[in-house]
Design an enzyme around this catalytic site. Structure first.
Site, PDB file in Angstrom:
ATOM      1  N   HIS A 121       0.832  -1.203   0.000  1.00  0.00           N
ATOM      2  CA  HIS A 121       0.000   0.000   0.000  1.00  0.00           C
ATOM      3  C   HIS A 121       0.871   1.260   0.000  1.00  0.00           C
ATOM      4  O   HIS A 121       1.914   1.303   0.654  1.00  0.00           O
ATOM      5  CB  HIS A 121      -0.856   0.064   1.268  1.00  0.00           C
ATOM      6  N   ASN A 152       8.081  -4.066   3.523  1.00  0.00           N
ATOM      7  CA  ASN A 152       6.672  -3.736   3.732  1.00  0.00           C
ATOM      8  C   ASN A 152       6.202  -4.076   5.144  1.00  0.00           C
ATOM      9  O   ASN A 152       5.548  -3.258   5.806  1.00  0.00           O
ATOM     10  CB  ASN A 152       5.830  -4.494   2.705  1.00  0.00           C
ATOM     11  N   ASP A 251      14.787  17.807   0.071  1.00  0.00           N
ATOM     12  CA  ASP A 251      15.590  18.226  -1.083  1.00  0.00           C
ATOM     13  C   ASP A 251      16.197  17.021  -1.800  1.00  0.00           C
ATOM     14  O   ASP A 251      16.220  16.961  -3.033  1.00  0.00           O
ATOM     15  CB  ASP A 251      16.712  19.169  -0.644  1.00  0.00           C
ATOM     16  N   GLU A 254      13.566  15.197  -3.761  1.00  0.00           N
ATOM     17  CA  GLU A 254      13.250  15.970  -4.961  1.00  0.00           C
ATOM     18  C   GLU A 254      14.300  15.753  -6.044  1.00  0.00           C
ATOM     19  O   GLU A 254      13.977  15.606  -7.229  1.00  0.00           O
ATOM     20  CB  GLU A 254      13.142  17.451  -4.624  1.00  0.00           C
ATOM     21  N   ASP A 260       8.511  18.357  -7.148  1.00  0.00           N
ATOM     22  CA  ASP A 260       8.593  19.587  -6.367  1.00  0.00           C
ATOM     23  C   ASP A 260       7.629  19.435  -5.197  1.00  0.00           C
ATOM     24  O   ASP A 260       6.430  19.703  -5.318  1.00  0.00           O
ATOM     25  CB  ASP A 260       8.227  20.792  -7.229  1.00  0.00           C
ATOM     26  N   GLU A 274      12.834  21.819   3.942  1.00  0.00           N
ATOM     27  CA  GLU A 274      13.219  20.797   2.969  1.00  0.00           C
ATOM     28  C   GLU A 274      14.707  20.460   3.048  1.00  0.00           C
ATOM     29  O   GLU A 274      15.121  19.397   2.576  1.00  0.00           O
ATOM     30  CB  GLU A 274      12.862  21.239   1.556  1.00  0.00           C
TER      31      GLU A 274
END
Length: 283
Positions: A121, A152, A251, A254, A260, A274
């Site tokens: 999930h 998991n 960061d 990303e 973003d 971030e």
């Protein structure tokens, strides 16, 4: 960091059982299609069929970006509070998502059978126990990724349990989970795909959790001191059960994904939270 403008896709789903932030955005500011993505649409997903590897799906219980070619979500985003918890039992009704566009392959409940990977999930079943319908929605296969069993059932489950412990203690959270890359190691060894190549096994699985005390005007209450937990964990069966050892920065996630994240926040606050690695408790 950049802000994006997204149009409201369906007025009747605007809050869809989610908690309002009570913030009226300016026309030039990101406007969420649902309270579950109040902090931003990480990949700029749209509901255009041509956007088949970044297809926006808005459900009352969560929002996701789906990749037709991978057969998995790119990310799933949801709000979690005690309003979403109750006594509804786990439904275990894994099934294809019939709301995918006509003509798209729909991953079925048995697609992971014998693969050595769990139907992992993104938004967990236990985060949606308010009603049977809410819990059942988490078992759509558009919410699943091939996840190494130990990853998991141990590491990821520990992080999910810890998040709900925070909620039980009077907090609320905005959670974004996703995966990227190709190739994991399950109980039967390494694999790049399963289900005859129709479902991609991700290389890494990440999550970002923004934690707040219960309250209103959530966006306006997020500041430079707000706790943000970010983890990025290899999708392998030998993973360490202590999720805290895999903490990283938003960061870094990303950079790895091209997303973003938290883009709806003011840049000054976003840049600070971030860049910080969480060092808070893990249990």
């Amino acid at each position: 960091m950049r802000h994006r403008l997204y149009f409201v896709l369906a007025a009747f789903l605007f809050l869809a059982g989610c908690k309002e932030t009570d913030v009226t955005p300016e026309p030039s500011v990101y406007t969420p299609v649902s309270g579950h993505v109040a902090l931003g649409n990480p990949s700029g997903a749209t509901a255009e069929i041509s956007d088949y590897n970044n297809f926006l799906m808005v459900k009352p219980q969560y929002v996701l970006s789906y990749s037709r070619d991978r057969g998995t979500p790119n990310w799933v985003s949801w709000h979690l509070s005690r309003d979403w918890t109750g006594s509804a039992p786990r439904q275990d009704d894994f099934r294809a998502d019939m709301t995918l566009p006509a003509g798209w392959f729909r991953v079925g409940a048995s697609a992971y059978t014998g693969s050595g990977f769990d139907r992992g999930h993104n938004i967990p079943s236990a985060d949606r126990t308010r009603t049977v319908e809410d819990n059942s929605a988490t078992f759509l296969m558009t919410n699943m990724i091939p996840q190494a069993p130990n990853h998991n059932r141990n590491t990821w489950a520990n992080l999910e349990d810890y998040t709900r412990d925070l909620i039980d203690a009077g907090m609320e959270a905005y959670v974004i989970m996703g995966s990227y890359g190709i190739g994991g190691v399950g109980s039967s060894g390494a694999a790049n795909t399963i289900d005859n190549g129709r479902v991609t096994v991700p290389k890494s699985i990440w999550k970002v959790i923004v934690v707040l005390p219960e309250g209103n005007d959530d966006i306006s209450r997020i500041n430079a001191n707000t706790r943000v937990i970010a983890v990025d964990i290899p999708n392998v069966n030998t993973v360490n059960s202590d999720w805290g050892t895999y903490r990283t920065t938003v960061d870094a996630i990303e950079q790895a994904t091209g997303h973003d994240l938290l883009s709806a926040l003011p840049d000054q606050i976003e840049n600070i939270i971030e860049a910080r690695t969480d060092n808070g408790p893990t249990r």
